[in-house]
Design a protein around this motif. Structure first.
Motif, mmCIF file in Angstrom:
data_model
loop_
_atom_site.group_PDB
_atom_site.id
_atom_site.type_symbol
_atom_site.label_atom_id
_atom_site.label_comp_id
_atom_site.label_asym_id
_atom_site.label_seq_id
_atom_site.Cartn_x
_atom_site.Cartn_y
_atom_site.Cartn_z
ATOM 1 N N LEU A 278 35.351 18.356 -25.981
ATOM 2 C CA LEU A 278 36.334 17.313 -25.443
ATOM 3 C C LEU A 278 35.481 16.160 -24.770
ATOM 4 N N VAL A 279 34.369 16.847 -23.988
ATOM 5 C CA VAL A 279 33.579 15.928 -23.060
ATOM 6 C C VAL A 279 32.621 15.101 -23.861
ATOM 7 N N GLU A 280 32.167 15.796 -24.721
ATOM 8 C CA GLU A 280 31.395 14.835 -25.703
ATOM 9 C C GLU A 280 32.006 13.488 -26.507
ATOM 10 N N TRP A 281 33.276 14.215 -26.957
ATOM 11 C CA TRP A 281 33.976 12.922 -27.456
ATOM 12 C C TRP A 281 34.372 11.906 -26.596
ATOM 13 N N LEU A 282 35.044 12.362 -25.332
ATOM 14 C CA LEU A 282 35.069 11.198 -24.462
ATOM 15 C C LEU A 282 33.741 10.136 -24.092
ATOM 16 N N ARG A 283 32.816 10.780 -23.989
ATOM 17 C CA ARG A 283 31.492 9.778 -23.752
ATOM 18 C C ARG A 283 31.361 9.034 -24.962
ATOM 19 N N ALA A 284 31.708 9.601 -26.105
ATOM 20 C CA ALA A 284 31.312 8.627 -27.350
ATOM 21 C C ALA A 284 32.478 7.681 -27.240
ATOM 22 N N VAL A 285 33.621 7.984 -27.293
ATOM 23 C CA VAL A 285 34.939 7.021 -27.342
ATOM 24 C C VAL A 285 35.159 6.023 -26.224
ATOM 25 N N HIS A 286 34.596 6.339 -24.926
ATOM 26 C CA HIS A 286 34.872 5.538 -23.857
ATOM 27 C C HIS A 286 34.440 4.300 -24.222
ATOM 28 N N PRO A 287 33.097 3.916 -24.517
ATOM 29 C CA PRO A 287 32.697 2.508 -24.545
ATOM 30 C C PRO A 287 33.519 1.732 -25.570
ATOM 31 N N THR A 288 34.536 2.197 -26.208
ATOM 32 C CA THR A 288 35.264 1.493 -27.235
ATOM 33 C C THR A 288 36.641 1.169 -26.819
ATOM 34 N N THR A 289 36.868 1.780 -25.629
ATOM 35 C CA THR A 289 38.350 1.887 -24.968
ATOM 36 C C THR A 289 38.324 0.395 -24.241
ATOM 37 N N LYS A 290 39.799 0.049 -24.015
ATOM 38 C CA LYS A 290 40.059 -0.986 -23.071
ATOM 39 C C LYS A 290 40.355 -0.275 -21.798
ATOM 40 N N TRP A 291 41.151 0.936 -22.017
ATOM 41 C CA TRP A 291 41.326 1.791 -20.906
ATOM 42 C C TRP A 291 40.982 3.275 -21.100
ATOM 43 N N THR A 292 40.606 3.988 -20.181
ATOM 44 C CA THR A 292 40.422 5.162 -20.192
ATOM 45 C C THR A 292 40.931 5.914 -19.222
ATOM 46 N N THR A 293 42.099 6.769 -19.239
ATOM 47 C CA THR A 293 42.864 7.277 -18.201
ATOM 48 C C THR A 293 42.910 8.587 -18.127
ATOM 49 N N SER A 294 43.579 9.194 -17.053
ATOM 50 C CA SER A 294 43.689 10.770 -16.930
ATOM 51 C C SER A 294 44.867 10.906 -16.158
ATOM 52 N N VAL A 295 45.502 12.097 -16.062
ATOM 53 C CA VAL A 295 46.541 12.541 -15.174
ATOM 54 C C VAL A 295 46.120 13.808 -14.549
ATOM 55 N N CYS A 296 46.411 14.011 -13.391
ATOM 56 C CA CYS A 296 46.216 15.155 -12.511
ATOM 57 C C CYS A 296 44.918 15.525 -12.694
ATOM 58 N N THR A 297 44.440 16.877 -13.171
ATOM 59 C CA THR A 297 43.128 17.504 -13.161
ATOM 60 C C THR A 297 42.598 17.011 -14.526
ATOM 61 N N GLY A 298 43.015 16.335 -15.100
ATOM 62 C CA GLY A 298 42.355 15.397 -16.323
ATOM 63 C C GLY A 298 41.178 14.692 -15.792
ATOM 64 N N SER A 299 41.176 14.109 -14.445
ATOM 65 C CA SER A 299 40.052 13.447 -13.937
ATOM 66 C C SER A 299 38.656 14.289 -14.012
ATOM 67 N N THR A 300 39.089 15.605 -13.738
ATOM 68 C CA THR A 300 37.659 16.424 -13.556
ATOM 69 C C THR A 300 37.279 16.391 -14.977
ATOM 70 N N LEU A 301 37.740 16.318 -16.215
ATOM 71 C CA LEU A 301 37.264 16.004 -17.244
ATOM 72 C C LEU A 301 36.410 14.695 -17.487
ATOM 73 N N LEU A 302 36.918 13.556 -17.035
ATOM 74 C CA LEU A 302 36.559 12.198 -17.046
ATOM 75 C C LEU A 302 35.065 12.482 -16.165
ATOM 76 N N ALA A 303 35.050 13.310 -14.953
ATOM 77 C CA ALA A 303 33.856 13.441 -13.956
ATOM 78 C C ALA A 303 32.920 14.041 -14.754
#
Length: 206
Positions: free
Chosen positions: A82-107
């Motif tokens: 999941l973390v690798e996918w987030l790194r790969a898809v993030h440059p394509t997004t207009k917004w990358t968001t999280s809820v609750c402890t989802g922010s630890t995955l973004l971190a």
């Protein structure tokens, strides 16, 4: 606009459903539900959700929504794909968001410098080099984070306002009749209650 909702085992269902109900109320939004495989995904309290796409299927998207988990410490040890996918898809997004402890995955993916999270996970966010905010919703460039669980509704409404305008956000909020009362926060409750909650969450998060 395409919105991809992330699914993974032990996610918290309201972290997913709250933002979904808000964003899906906007007619131009097309939702996707992405997971590592197309197998049904069980939340931390037993709700089962069927993915529509795998991470490999989604190479770009307008918005990503990452829910948290009541077992976020365990999730962090199992989140490599999941973390690798987030790194790969993030440059394509207009917004990358999280809820609750989802922010630890973004971190963990190195995508955020200032964020909010559930009060029980503030230290886990801080040790990953993130400035921890105590606001209910935080914008850090194109990364938007919501605090614990129900704050996903607030995060999504703020996002709708930023993307589609105040009038659309007002219409969505009234449409779902969201008017939380009374307001309470972890930092405002008696210390003995706060400590008991913290102990319970520290135990259950593993």
């Amino acid at each position: 606009m395409e919105v991809t909702f992330v699914l993974y085992p032990n996610m918290t269902s309201l972290d997913l459903i709250g933002p979904f109900e808000v964003l899906a109320s906007v007619p131009v939004v097309t939702p996707k539900f992405a997971a590592a495989t197309l197998d049904p995904v069980r939340s931390d309290n037993g709700l089962v959700v069927q993915p529509t796409h795998t991470f490999a299927d989604v190479e770009s998207t307008g918005i990503v929504v990452v829910p948290g988990s009541g077992r976020w410490k365990k999730v962090l040890t199992e989140s490599g794909e999941l973390v690798e996918w987030l790194r790969a898809v993030h440059p394509t997004t207009k917004w990358t968001t999280s809820v609750c402890t989802g922010s630890t995955l973004l971190a963990e993916a190195g995508l955020v410098s200032r964020a909010t999270t559930h009060w029980a996970a503030r230290e886990d966010l801080e040790v990953r080099g993130v400035e921890v905010a105590r606001e209910r919703v935080v914008f850090d460039g194109k990364v938007v984070t919501g605090a614990g669980v129900s704050a996903g509704i607030d995060m999504a409404l703020r996002l709708v306002e930023a993307e589609f305008g105040e009038e659309v956000a007002q219409a969505v909020q009234v449409g779902i009749e969201y008017d939380p009362q009374p307001p309470r926060a972890f930092d405002s409750i008696p210390p003995e209650i706060a400590q008991g909650l913290k102990t319970a969450f520290d135990t259950s998060s593993r």
